[in-house]
Design an enzyme around this catalytic site. Structure first.
Site, short mmCIF file in Angstrom:
data_model
loop_
_atom_site.label_atom_id
_atom_site.label_comp_id
_atom_site.label_asym_id
_atom_site.label_seq_id
_atom_site.Cartn_x
_atom_site.Cartn_y
_atom_site.Cartn_z
N TYR A 162 -10.19 6.55 11.23
CA TYR A 162 -10.24 7.23 9.93
C TYR A 162 -11.66 7.36 9.40
CZ TYR A 162 -5.38 6.14 10.57
OH TYR A 162 -4.13 6.03 11.13
N THR A 234 -1.08 -5.56 -1.92
CA THR A 234 -0.32 -6.36 -2.88
C THR A 234 -0.45 -5.81 -4.30
OG1 THR A 234 -2.15 -7.90 -3.20
CG2 THR A 234 -0.55 -8.45 -1.49
#
Ligand SMILES: *[C@@H]1O[C@H](CO)[C@@H](O)[C@H](O)[C@H]1NC(C)=O
Ligand SMILES: *[C@@H]1O[C@H](CO)[C@@H](O)[C@H](O)[C@H]1NC(C)=O
Ligand SMILES: *[C@@H]1O[C@H](CO)[C@@H](O)[C@H](O)[C@H]1NC(C)=O
Length: 327
Positions: A162, A234
């Site tokens: 990426y 998270t």
């Protein structure tokens, strides 16, 4: 419609449009929290359609680690860490303290990580710290239901596949997160001290300060042993693109150093009501996932026992081994 009714209607529409518009520009993106209220973790998945994984995802993080359910995988080598020093901007983001690594820095070549469970090379781009008011529930991951004083996350993105962090964040095998449990002791951690000394300049939301030449290796525990599983960010948008590597040993910081973190505010200087402490997402279901480790739990007794830090249930593995050794 009565005059009052019409007035109510206009106020409602106006509020909606204003909130929506504000949301579209920038607020929407940051309108979440760690409270138990409607902006809190239980509702993240409903606040924004792009965050639906926070609610529907079945590969979410953090999780609780049950030592007796760990799977020893002999193919897991040590991580290869190239580089050491990072330079970047320490920032109070309200809900978390981050250090964004300057990837274009002429002074340091950053840190690249490969090996271990990774098939690609990952470039470190951000550090993030989670903590609470107490020494026993300041970590996001837990071991046998028990937490630590704090948890440091070192994020890296897959630079083989990426071009940038944004596309890695939403793509397969995009992100690596190394998690380090921090435990309070009475010794000052010299590497963490570099961050600690900068905290006074980032007390309020929006504050920033450069930290240069931080030695990343100094923040890692002295061990090659880790646990690994596939999970998520998270915090919103909870993308399930994260390979977690959780070190098997904590790093120690002093009570003065953790007290520094606990003084950080969640709000701006003009309205410093809430503290940042408590930026912990509750543990998520493991579902069908297995947590693998390179700690050879079954091998001989004494020599390994020393290295197993989170009370691995040795008897359980002993029992397993014996039960398979029938002729
Ligand atoms: C890390 O990888 C980048 C390319 O993605 C490279 O420019 C840099 O020099 C590498 N740093 C180290 C310390 O190997
Ligand atoms: C990131 O990379 C993707 C694909 O390579 C590109 O479309 C996008 O514009 C880039 N984003 C940024 C912020 O540079
Ligand atoms: C912590 O403090 C106690 C008593 O002051 C001392 O005995 C002990 O050696 C210290 N431990 C460390 C790791 O500094």
């Amino acid at each position: 419609m009565s005059l009052l009714g019409m007035l109510g209607y206009f106020v409602a529409v106006w509020t909606f449009v204003t909130v929506w518009h504000g949301a579209e520009s920038s607020r929407w993106h940051t309108w979440w929290s760690y409270d138990s209220g409607i902006s809190g973790p239980r509702y993240w998945g409903m606040l924004n359609p792009h965050w639906s994984l926070c609610k529907k995802g079945r590969n979410q993080s953090p999780v609780n680690i049950e030592p007796k359910a760990l799977l020893f995988d002999p193919s897991l080598n040590s991580l290869e860490i190239k580089g050491n020093a990072i330079t970047g901007m320490l920032a109070n983001m309200g809900y978390s303290l981050t250090l964004d690594v300057d990837l274009g820095s002429h002074w340091s070549h950053g840190v690249n990580i490969s090996g271990g469970p990774l098939s690609y090379t990952y470039r470190v781009f951000q550090l993030r710290v989670h903590f609470s008011h107490s020494d026993t529930d300041g970590s996001e991951h837990t071991v046998e239901g028990r937490g630590f004083s704090s948890e440091l996350h070192i994020f890296a993105f897959n630079s083989d596949l990426y071009e940038n962090i944004t596309s890695a964040m939403t793509s397969p095998r995009g992100i690596l997160c190394m998690a380090i449990f921090l435990k309070v002791s009475n010794a000052t951690n010299p590497h963490f001290e570099r961050i600690h000394r900068a905290l006074d300049d980032v007390l309020y939301k929006g504050d920033k300060r450069e930290v240069s030449y931080l030695e990343l290796r100094g923040l890692l525990p002295q061990t090659d042993h880790y646990m690994t599983y596939e999970g998520s960010l998270t915090h919103p948008a909870c993308h399930e693109t994260v390979t977690w590597v959780i070190y098997n040993k904590p790093v120690y910081i002093s009570s003065t150093q953790i007290a520094g973190l606990r003084r950080l505010k969640q709000d701006t200087k003009s309205n410093p009501v809430l503290l940042m402490a408590g930026n912990i997402r509750p543990v998520q279901s493991l579902n069908q996932r297995t947590i693998r480790t390179n700690i050879n739990l079954g091998e001989g007794a004494c020599s390994m026992e020393r290295d197993i830090n989170y009370a691995v249930n040795h008897n359980y593995f002993q029992y397993q081994r014996e039960s398979y050794s029938f002729p």
